[in-house]
Motif scaffolding. Structure first.
Motif, PDB file in Angstrom:
ATOM      1  N   ARG A 212       0.848  -1.197   0.000  1.00 31.66           N
ATOM      2  CA  ARG A 212       0.000   0.000   0.000  1.00 31.66           C
ATOM      3  C   ARG A 212       0.883   1.246   0.000  1.00 31.66           C
ATOM      4  O   ARG A 212       0.655   2.197   0.742  1.00 31.66           O
ATOM      5  N   VAL A 213       1.878   1.222  -0.870  1.00 27.04           N
ATOM      6  CA  VAL A 213       2.943   2.214  -0.780  1.00 27.04           C
ATOM      7  C   VAL A 213       2.489   3.623  -1.147  1.00 27.04           C
ATOM      8  O   VAL A 213       3.128   4.610  -0.791  1.00 27.04           O
ATOM      9  N   ARG A 214       1.356   3.748  -1.830  1.00 30.34           N
ATOM     10  CA  ARG A 214       0.908   5.100  -2.165  1.00 30.34           C
ATOM     11  C   ARG A 214       0.242   5.789  -0.979  1.00 30.34           C
ATOM     12  O   ARG A 214       0.258   6.994  -0.848  1.00 30.34           O
ATOM     13  N   GLU A 215      -0.379   4.978  -0.111  1.00 29.51           N
ATOM     14  CA  GLU A 215      -1.050   5.565   1.056  1.00 29.51           C
ATOM     15  C   GLU A 215      -0.214   5.466   2.330  1.00 29.51           C
ATOM     16  O   GLU A 215      -0.275   6.348   3.174  1.00 29.51           O
ATOM     17  N   HIS A 216       0.558   4.381   2.468  1.00 28.99           N
ATOM     18  CA  HIS A 216       1.390   4.233   3.663  1.00 28.99           C
ATOM     19  C   HIS A 216       2.780   4.807   3.397  1.00 28.99           C
ATOM     20  O   HIS A 216       3.469   4.372   2.486  1.00 28.99           O
ATOM     21  N   ILE A 217       3.192   5.770   4.210  1.00 27.20           N
ATOM     22  CA  ILE A 217       4.517   6.351   3.990  1.00 27.20           C
ATOM     23  C   ILE A 217       5.465   6.125   5.166  1.00 27.20           C
ATOM     24  O   ILE A 217       6.656   6.383   5.048  1.00 27.20           O
ATOM     25  N   TYR A 218       4.934   5.619   6.303  1.00 26.61           N
ATOM     26  CA  TYR A 218       5.783   5.258   7.453  1.00 26.61           C
ATOM     27  C   TYR A 218       5.424   3.859   7.931  1.00 26.61           C
ATOM     28  O   TYR A 218       4.247   3.483   7.926  1.00 26.61           O
ATOM     29  N   PHE A 219       6.437   3.127   8.376  1.00 25.72           N
ATOM     30  CA  PHE A 219       6.246   1.768   8.900  1.00 25.72           C
ATOM     31  C   PHE A 219       6.983   1.683  10.226  1.00 25.72           C
ATOM     32  O   PHE A 219       8.209   1.739  10.267  1.00 25.72           O
ATOM     33  N   PHE A 220       6.205   1.563  11.311  1.00 26.34           N
ATOM     34  CA  PHE A 220       6.795   1.550  12.656  1.00 26.34           C
ATOM     35  C   PHE A 220       6.988   0.128  13.157  1.00 26.34           C
ATOM     36  O   PHE A 220       6.207  -0.766  12.839  1.00 26.34           O
ATOM     37  N   SER A 221       8.012  -0.034  13.970  1.00 27.39           N
ATOM     38  CA  SER A 221       8.137  -1.244  14.777  1.00 27.39           C
ATOM     39  C   SER A 221       7.716  -0.836  16.189  1.00 27.39           C
ATOM     40  O   SER A 221       7.538   0.354  16.469  1.00 27.39           O
ATOM     41  N   ARG A 222       7.593  -1.814  17.095  1.00 23.64           N
ATOM     42  CA  ARG A 222       7.248  -1.451  18.477  1.00 23.64           C
ATOM     43  C   ARG A 222       8.315  -0.534  19.056  1.00 23.64           C
ATOM     44  O   ARG A 222       8.023   0.372  19.829  1.00 23.64           O
ATOM     45  N   ARG A 223       9.567  -0.777  18.638  1.00 24.48           N
ATOM     46  CA  ARG A 223      10.662   0.009  19.187  1.00 24.48           C
ATOM     47  C   ARG A 223      10.632   1.458  18.665  1.00 24.48           C
ATOM     48  O   ARG A 223      10.729   2.400  19.448  1.00 24.48           O
ATOM     49  N   THR A 224      10.461   1.643  17.340  1.00 23.16           N
ATOM     50  CA  THR A 224      10.457   3.025  16.823  1.00 23.16           C
ATOM     51  C   THR A 224       9.204   3.780  17.268  1.00 23.16           C
ATOM     52  O   THR A 224       9.253   4.989  17.500  1.00 23.16           O
ATOM     53  N   MET A 225       8.066   3.060  17.399  1.00 30.71           N
ATOM     54  CA  MET A 225       6.849   3.728  17.874  1.00 30.71           C
ATOM     55  C   MET A 225       7.028   4.177  19.327  1.00 30.71           C
ATOM     56  O   MET A 225       6.674   5.306  19.695  1.00 30.71           O
ATOM     57  N   THR A 226       7.605   3.293  20.147  1.00 29.94           N
ATOM     58  CA  THR A 226       7.837   3.643  21.555  1.00 29.94           C
ATOM     59  C   THR A 226       8.772   4.849  21.663  1.00 29.94           C
ATOM     60  O   THR A 226       8.536   5.774  22.460  1.00 29.94           O
ATOM     61  N   GLU A 227       9.805   4.865  20.831  1.00 24.35           N
ATOM     62  CA  GLU A 227      10.782   5.965  20.874  1.00 24.35           C
ATOM     63  C   GLU A 227      10.134   7.286  20.421  1.00 24.35           C
ATOM     64  O   GLU A 227      10.357   8.338  21.013  1.00 24.35           O
TER      65      GLU A 227
END
Ligand SMILES: [Zn+2]
Length: 298
Positions: A212-227
């Motif tokens: 869904r690369v046209r609509e999704h531009i960020y992909f978080f992991s639990r670690r990056t979301m927590t940070e």
């Protein structure tokens, strides 16, 4: 049309490739691990995709396998069952009061929260779904991005963002804005794809959320979301993988995207319809999305 962007979490411009889909590059920041699309469409173009078609279309659009929702309105009952569970968890962490749902789509979550005694407001960038929520459900839904709407400071007890933050141009700025409009001790709950999940790592560029690369531009992991939440001055209370209620028929159809043998899954899907089992409700936890509950630090 395209613009290069720095890492939204740490500000670096230092990336390594993760996947290439339909000509778009998904990269990972070498400094902090945030995964994002770079370069990407400019903001005005990103906004243009959320039309009526986004919530109701058949098959391939704009050359993309995955885009928006097949038929969001027909799935109302299942969506509401899923939402009822989320609201119960929210009520364990927050006192009942004023709730804002950012990216409220057709307003199903707001409608449910209102019926449980919450005072609700929604925001939405799609005028199609925003008008639906207003006219059909009589909800207070404002059209625009969170930053454009400029809500008064400290006026909400709860802010929710279901499958929204991965679409937002500046997620760090968005979280800081959420913090500003929450009351002290207020709760933020969000759902977003989990790029660190086992399914995402096994599927790689076949992962639906990447496609869904046209609509999704960020992909978080639990670690990056927590940070990111920590830097925006939130305390993470709980992160879990998000489940969802589906009808068996459409769930079988989606299965073909996750397996290597489409013939077998197609045959199985046909069988489910033939046996009249397609409208059976099932609760699936595909383990590819995370639900996050975070409290604004006082
Ligand atoms: Zn970074």
């Amino acid at each position: 049309m395209l613009e290069r962007v720095r890492c939204n979490l740490c500000g670096a411009d230092d990336t390594t490739p993760v996947a290439e889909i339909d000509g778009f590059h998904i990269v990972r920041c070498r400094q902090c691990g945030l995964v994002y699309v770079n370069p990407r469409y400019r903001e005005e173009l990103l906004q243009e995709i959320y039309t009526e078609e986004y919530f109701d279309h058949d098959g391939i659009k704009n050359g993309l396998e995955f885009f928006g929702y097949d038929d969001y309105l027909a799935d109302e009952e299942n969506i509401k069952i899923t939402f009822a569970k989320r609201l119960k968890t929210i009520e364990r962490y927050a006192r009942k009061g004023r709730l804002l749902d950012i990216g409220c789509a057709t307003g199903f979550f707001l409608d449910l929260a209102r019926s449980k005694g919450w005072e609700v407001v929604g925001s939405e960038v799609s005028s199609f779904s925003g008008h639906y929520a207003r006219e059909r459900l009589g909800l207070d839904v404002r059209l625009g991005t969170l930053k454009e709407l400029r809500f008064d400071p400290q006026t909400f007890d709860v802010v929710t963002m279901w499958d929204v933050i991965e679409h937002v141009v500046d997620p760090m700025g968005e979280l800081r804005e959420v913090r500003r409009i929450l009351r002290d001790g207020g709760l933020l709950s969000l759902i977003t794809p989990d790029v660190g999940s086992l399914v995402a790592r096994i599927l790689g560029s076949r992962w639906e959320e990447f496609r869904r690369v046209r609509e999704h531009i960020y992909f978080f992991s639990r670690r990056t979301m927590t940070e990111m939440l920590r830097r925006a001055d939130f305390e993470v209370l709980r992160i879990e993988s998000a489940d969802k209620v589906f009808y068996l028929g459409p769930a079988m159809h989606r299965l073909k995207y996750y397996t290597w043998d489409g013939m077998i899954t197609n045959a199985a899907a046909k069988l489910v319809y033939r046996l009249g089992l397609d409208k059976i409700r099932i609760n699936i936890n595909p383990l590819t999305k995370m639900t996050v509950y975070a409290r604004k630090r006082g």
